[in-house]
Enzyme design. Structure first.
Site, short mmCIF file in Angstrom:
data_model
loop_
_atom_site.label_atom_id
_atom_site.label_comp_id
_atom_site.label_asym_id
_atom_site.label_seq_id
_atom_site.Cartn_x
_atom_site.Cartn_y
_atom_site.Cartn_z
N ASP A 84 57.89 27.08 72.01
CA ASP A 84 58.23 26.73 70.64
C ASP A 84 57.12 27.22 69.71
O ASP A 84 55.95 26.91 69.91
CB ASP A 84 58.37 25.21 70.56
CG ASP A 84 58.79 24.70 69.21
OD1 ASP A 84 58.58 25.38 68.19
OD2 ASP A 84 59.33 23.58 69.17
N ASP A 106 68.03 29.34 63.88
CA ASP A 106 69.20 28.46 63.96
C ASP A 106 69.31 27.63 62.68
O ASP A 106 68.38 26.92 62.32
CB ASP A 106 69.07 27.54 65.17
CG ASP A 106 70.38 26.86 65.52
OD1 ASP A 106 71.17 26.58 64.60
OD2 ASP A 106 70.60 26.59 66.71
N LYS A 110 74.84 21.06 60.34
CA LYS A 110 75.17 19.66 60.03
C LYS A 110 73.97 18.98 59.39
O LYS A 110 72.84 19.12 59.83
CB LYS A 110 75.55 18.91 61.31
CG LYS A 110 76.86 19.40 61.90
CD LYS A 110 77.23 18.60 63.13
CE LYS A 110 78.53 19.12 63.71
NZ LYS A 110 78.88 18.44 64.95
N ASP A 142 71.80 34.54 58.23
CA ASP A 142 73.19 34.79 57.84
C ASP A 142 73.83 33.52 57.28
O ASP A 142 75.02 33.50 57.00
CB ASP A 142 74.00 35.31 59.03
CG ASP A 142 74.07 34.33 60.18
OD1 ASP A 142 73.24 33.39 60.22
OD2 ASP A 142 74.94 34.50 61.05
N THR A 171 69.67 44.06 65.17
CA THR A 171 69.78 43.28 66.40
C THR A 171 71.23 42.92 66.68
O THR A 171 72.09 42.98 65.79
CB THR A 171 68.97 41.98 66.30
OG1 THR A 171 69.52 41.19 65.24
CG2 THR A 171 67.49 42.27 66.04
N LYS A 172 71.50 42.55 67.88
CA LYS A 172 72.84 42.15 68.29
C LYS A 172 73.37 41.04 67.37
O LYS A 172 74.49 41.10 66.89
CB LYS A 172 72.79 41.66 69.75
CG LYS A 172 74.08 41.17 70.30
CD LYS A 172 73.89 40.72 71.75
CE LYS A 172 75.05 39.94 72.26
NZ LYS A 172 74.82 39.44 73.62
N TYR A 173 72.53 40.04 67.10
CA TYR A 173 72.96 38.94 66.25
C TYR A 173 73.17 39.40 64.82
O TYR A 173 74.15 39.03 64.17
CB TYR A 173 71.93 37.80 66.29
CG TYR A 173 72.49 36.53 65.70
CD1 TYR A 173 73.18 35.63 66.50
CD2 TYR A 173 72.37 36.26 64.35
CE1 TYR A 173 73.72 34.48 65.97
CE2 TYR A 173 72.91 35.11 63.81
CZ TYR A 173 73.59 34.22 64.63
OH TYR A 173 74.14 33.10 64.09
#
Length: 190
Positions: A84, A106, A110, A142, A171-173
């Site tokens: 982390d 991330d 919520k 995003d 990147t893939k993401y």
């Protein structure tokens, strides 16, 4: 995780791997936070010549992918911490980093999970304290709401000024996202 990745992790970790407590000895100049499968770190390697790069992620298969992709001639300037970033940053010397790159953290959409977000008003001072004068905090997201919250929190920090985002890896993401918000701040005071 595949057998090849397990083997790569076992073989290459002793060469590139670091524990958080040993980061100060490596003295990184660039940190790539949450590198996924390593595309962003490999891009940083290709765009920089001599800077020491620390890649930090908790995703074990991603760590293995990066290890297997690293050019052998980069062993002196690249290290990986599996963990982390909030546990790693205290071991980075203040005012030493040229770049902290955080691609697609991330967003924890919520409301009740918002305290899990990496970049918040209470965590940003730790990030910015590690930047050298003119060092850059670069974030790509995003999630419009999260990007807006990061922007507002950084605007409140008197030692940061908005700057032009550096180029970033595809990147893939990032390729999956319809809209990407790139945010960059330069440290103006130490």
């Amino acid at each position: 995780m595949s057998a090849a990745k397990r083997d790569g992790l076992e073989r290459l970790w002793p060469l590139y791997g670091l524990e958080a407590e040993s980061v100060a000895e490596f003295s990184p100049q660039i940190i790539d936070v949450g590198f996924g499968n390593g595309e962003s770190t490999l891009d940083l390697i290709s765009r920089t010549c001599t800077e020491r790069i620390l890649a930090v992620d908790i995703y074990r298969p991603g760590v293995a992918s990066l290890l297997l992709s690293l050019p052998a001639d980069q062993a002196q300037r690249v290290r990986i911490v599996r963990g982390d970033i909030m546990e790693v940053l205290p071991f980075v010397a203040p005012e030493t980093l040229q770049l902290i790159q955080v691609l697609f953290p991330d967003p924890w959409p919520k409301r009740r999970h918002s305290r899990r977000r990496l970049l918040r008003p209470d965590t940003l001072p730790l990030f910015t304290s590690r930047l050298a004068r003119d060092g850059v905090l670069f974030v790509a997201s995003d999630d419009h709401g999260y990007a807006g919250e990061i922007h507002q929190a950084c605007r409140r920090l008197s030692d940061l000024a908005v700057t032009r985002p550096p180029s970033r890896a595809s990147t893939k993401y990032g390729r999956r996202s319809d809209s990407v918000y790139e945010l960059a701040w330069r440290r103006v005071a130490t």
